[in-house]
Design an enzyme around this catalytic site. Sequence first.
Site, short mmCIF file in Angstrom:
data_model
loop_
_atom_site.label_atom_id
_atom_site.label_comp_id
_atom_site.label_asym_id
_atom_site.label_seq_id
_atom_site.Cartn_x
_atom_site.Cartn_y
_atom_site.Cartn_z
N ASP A 82 0.80 -1.23 0.00
CA ASP A 82 0.00 0.00 0.00
C ASP A 82 0.84 1.29 0.00
O ASP A 82 0.31 2.36 -0.24
CB ASP A 82 -0.99 0.00 1.17
CG ASP A 82 -0.33 -0.28 2.51
OD1 ASP A 82 0.82 0.15 2.71
OD2 ASP A 82 -0.96 -0.94 3.36
N SER B 109 1.93 -12.92 10.78
CA SER B 109 1.88 -14.28 11.30
C SER B 109 3.17 -15.02 10.94
O SER B 109 3.34 -16.17 11.32
CB SER B 109 0.67 -15.01 10.73
OG SER B 109 0.64 -14.86 9.34
N HIS C 297 7.49 -6.72 -1.37
CA HIS C 297 6.56 -7.10 -2.44
C HIS C 297 6.24 -5.93 -3.36
O HIS C 297 5.25 -5.95 -4.08
CB HIS C 297 5.28 -7.70 -1.85
CG HIS C 297 5.49 -9.05 -1.23
ND1 HIS C 297 4.51 -9.72 -0.55
CD2 HIS C 297 6.58 -9.85 -1.21
CE1 HIS C 297 5.00 -10.89 -0.12
NE2 HIS C 297 6.25 -10.98 -0.50
N CYS D 116 7.24 0.57 -16.69
CA CYS D 116 7.01 0.13 -18.06
C CYS D 116 7.52 -1.29 -18.23
O CYS D 116 8.62 -1.62 -17.81
CB CYS D 116 7.74 1.07 -19.01
SG CYS D 116 7.71 0.51 -20.72
#
Length: 172
Positions: free
Chosen positions: A33, A116, A48, A56
Amino acid sequence: MGIKRYRPHQGHTILAKWEQEELIHSIITQNVDGFHGEAGSVRVAELHGTLQKLHCQSCSKEYSSEKYMHQDYQCECGGILRPSVVLFGESLPTDAFQMAYDEAEKAELIIVLGSSLTVTPANQFPLIAKENGARLVIVNQEPTDFDLYADLVIHKRKIGEVLMEIEAAIEE
Ligand SMILES: [Zn+2]
């Protein structure tokens, strides 16, 4: 895009403040985010990737995700733009991974906030830190498989609330 309706919460803001005050050195996250950066954190390893950026597919040039808002999906080279996030089966960005590894190796303290610890390789960093002498704190709703390695475990608490309590204690 619906994504822009959500904003960083107080937890993000506190972590950014702690970085400014040199209480923490960096953040390692699997979230895409981009909220840590938005809240003001500078040293963030986004394992990530991030939805805040596009790149591009042909020439790799980076753009802000604002471009999508204007329904503009093309690079100036004519290539197609895609969000700069790691999709299933793709490898992690090496610079983010290397940064996370280096930080884990030299950390004195690593605090796991709301994970977790089930996703590899991100769940290896607490152990790397621990093996190199760091103290490990885990704050998570549910128990994790790594709890037995932790110096302190906090369950069933909201991250934001825990951080606000610590912040209040520091301010006193
Ligand atoms: Zn291009």
